[in-house]
Design a protein around this motif. Structure first.
Motif, short mmCIF file in Angstrom:
data_model
loop_
_atom_site.label_atom_id
_atom_site.label_comp_id
_atom_site.label_asym_id
_atom_site.label_seq_id
_atom_site.Cartn_x
_atom_site.Cartn_y
_atom_site.Cartn_z
N ASP A 37 0.85 -1.18 0.00
CA ASP A 37 0.00 0.00 0.00
C ASP A 37 0.89 1.24 0.00
OD1 ASP A 37 -2.05 1.79 0.16
OD2 ASP A 37 -2.58 1.33 2.23
N ASN A 38 0.97 1.91 -1.15
CA ASN A 38 1.82 3.09 -1.27
C ASN A 38 1.09 4.37 -0.90
OD1 ASN A 38 4.03 1.64 -2.14
ND2 ASN A 38 3.42 1.74 -4.27
N ALA A 39 -0.19 4.26 -0.61
CA ALA A 39 -0.95 5.44 -0.24
C ALA A 39 -0.48 5.96 1.11
CB ALA A 39 -2.44 5.11 -0.16
N PRO A 40 -0.32 7.28 1.20
CA PRO A 40 0.09 7.84 2.49
C PRO A 40 -0.96 7.56 3.57
CG PRO A 40 0.06 9.52 0.76
CD PRO A 40 -0.50 8.28 0.18
N LYS A 41 -0.49 7.41 4.76
CA LYS A 41 -1.40 7.16 5.89
C LYS A 41 -2.22 8.41 6.17
CE LYS A 41 0.23 3.07 6.70
NZ LYS A 41 -0.39 1.98 6.05
N ILE A 42 -3.42 8.20 6.63
CA ILE A 42 -4.30 9.32 6.99
C ILE A 42 -3.93 9.79 8.39
CG2 ILE A 42 -6.67 9.95 7.51
CD1 ILE A 42 -7.55 8.05 5.31
N VAL A 43 -3.70 11.09 8.50
CA VAL A 43 -3.42 11.69 9.81
C VAL A 43 -4.74 11.80 10.55
CG1 VAL A 43 -2.59 13.74 11.00
CG2 VAL A 43 -1.43 12.95 8.93
N VAL A 44 -4.74 11.32 11.79
CA VAL A 44 -5.94 11.35 12.61
C VAL A 44 -5.60 12.00 13.95
CG1 VAL A 44 -7.70 9.96 13.76
CG2 VAL A 44 -6.80 9.24 11.55
N LYS A 45 -6.43 12.95 14.37
CA LYS A 45 -6.27 13.58 15.67
C LYS A 45 -7.61 13.52 16.39
CE LYS A 45 -2.77 16.82 14.09
NZ LYS A 45 -2.40 18.22 13.91
N GLU A 46 -7.53 13.32 17.69
CA GLU A 46 -8.75 13.30 18.50
C GLU A 46 -8.70 14.53 19.41
OE1 GLU A 46 -9.41 9.60 20.43
OE2 GLU A 46 -11.33 10.24 21.27
N GLU A 47 -9.75 15.36 19.33
CA GLU A 47 -9.80 16.60 20.09
C GLU A 47 -11.22 16.87 20.59
OE1 GLU A 47 -6.53 19.17 17.50
OE2 GLU A 47 -8.66 19.60 17.25
N ARG A 48 -11.27 17.68 21.60
CA ARG A 48 -12.56 18.23 22.03
C ARG A 48 -12.79 19.48 21.18
NH1 ARG A 48 -10.96 15.87 26.63
NH2 ARG A 48 -12.53 14.73 27.81
N VAL A 49 -13.91 19.53 20.50
CA VAL A 49 -14.21 20.67 19.65
C VAL A 49 -15.63 21.16 19.91
CG1 VAL A 49 -12.61 20.11 17.78
CG2 VAL A 49 -14.91 19.17 17.73
N SER A 50 -15.84 22.41 19.58
CA SER A 50 -17.17 23.00 19.67
C SER A 50 -17.37 23.88 18.44
CB SER A 50 -17.32 23.79 20.96
OG SER A 50 -16.36 24.83 21.01
N VAL A 51 -18.58 24.35 18.29
CA VAL A 51 -18.90 25.22 17.16
C VAL A 51 -18.94 26.66 17.66
CG1 VAL A 51 -20.62 25.73 15.40
CG2 VAL A 51 -20.24 23.37 16.10
N PRO A 52 -18.10 27.54 17.09
CA PRO A 52 -18.11 28.94 17.54
C PRO A 52 -19.40 29.66 17.13
CG PRO A 52 -16.54 28.63 15.73
CD PRO A 52 -17.11 27.29 16.06
N ALA A 53 -19.68 30.74 17.80
CA ALA A 53 -20.87 31.54 17.49
C ALA A 53 -20.82 31.97 16.02
CB ALA A 53 -20.92 32.77 18.39
N GLY A 54 -21.96 31.88 15.38
CA GLY A 54 -22.04 32.28 13.97
C GLY A 54 -21.89 31.12 13.00
N GLU A 55 -21.56 29.96 13.50
CA GLU A 55 -21.42 28.78 12.64
C GLU A 55 -22.64 27.88 12.79
OE1 GLU A 55 -18.96 28.06 10.37
OE2 GLU A 55 -18.20 30.06 10.85
N GLU A 56 -22.83 27.02 11.86
CA GLU A 56 -23.97 26.08 11.85
C GLU A 56 -23.88 25.13 13.02
OE1 GLU A 56 -27.45 24.63 10.72
OE2 GLU A 56 -26.47 26.19 9.55
N LYS A 57 -24.83 25.20 13.93
CA LYS A 57 -24.82 24.39 15.16
C LYS A 57 -24.94 22.89 14.88
CE LYS A 57 -24.35 27.76 18.00
NZ LYS A 57 -23.05 27.98 18.60
N SER A 58 -25.58 22.51 13.77
CA SER A 58 -25.75 21.08 13.46
C SER A 58 -24.40 20.39 13.21
CB SER A 58 -26.65 20.90 12.25
OG SER A 58 -26.05 21.45 11.10
N LEU A 59 -23.38 21.19 12.95
CA LEU A 59 -22.03 20.64 12.74
C LEU A 59 -21.55 19.88 13.97
CD1 LEU A 59 -19.72 20.66 10.63
CD2 LEU A 59 -18.88 22.73 11.70
N ALA A 60 -21.99 20.30 15.14
CA ALA A 60 -21.56 19.69 16.40
C ALA A 60 -22.14 18.30 16.61
CB ALA A 60 -21.92 20.58 17.57
#
Length: 141
Positions: free
Chosen positions: A42-65
């Protein structure tokens, strides 16, 4: 003497010719011929994965959360820079959103999913155009 030499050479060719025929595979149709098995690399580069606590800032679509897996194309320390990048991505046909992590970095995501495999597939698709795309997994509280 020439006849004996010719007969000797002919008999050697005949003997060795018959022996090599026994070494040849008997398969003659494409269905019978098997390719040697080799390990797939498999010559495809590995997918970088990060796990974080995130929230949606004011003014952004709340359904994203509501999703757990996010395809990230940009990270910014200043919200206005994230908004500018979001606008650029909209002109390219994406429907991006902005998340903020617990360290104050604004993550510009172009897609969000409940299924990790679908998210990984999207990262692989986008990688052709954006090599720094990665997968963010939202930490559960």
């Amino acid at each position: 003497m020439k006849i004996l030499r010719a007969l000797f050479i002919f008999s050697l060719a005949f003997v060795f010719g018959c022996q090599t025929q026994h070494l040849m595979p008997e398969a003659t149709t494409p269905e019978q011929i098997k390719e040697p098995e080799t390990a797939k690399i498999d010559n495809a580069p590995k997918i970088v994965v990060k796990e974080e606590r995130v929230s949606v800032p004011a003014g952004e679509e709340k359904s994203l959360a509501s999703k757990r897996f996010y395809v990230i194309l940009g990270s910014f320390g200043v919200y206005q820079n994230a908004q500018k990048f979001k606008s650029e991505l909209m002109h390219e046909g994406f429907y991006p959103g902005i998340l903020v992590n617990e360290n104050g970095l604004y993550r510009v995501c172009v897609d969000s999913y409940d299924d990790e495999n679908t998210a990984r597939s999207k990262v692989s698709d986008i990688r052709n155009k954006y090599s720094d795309v990665w997968l963010l997994i939202k930490k559960e509280d």
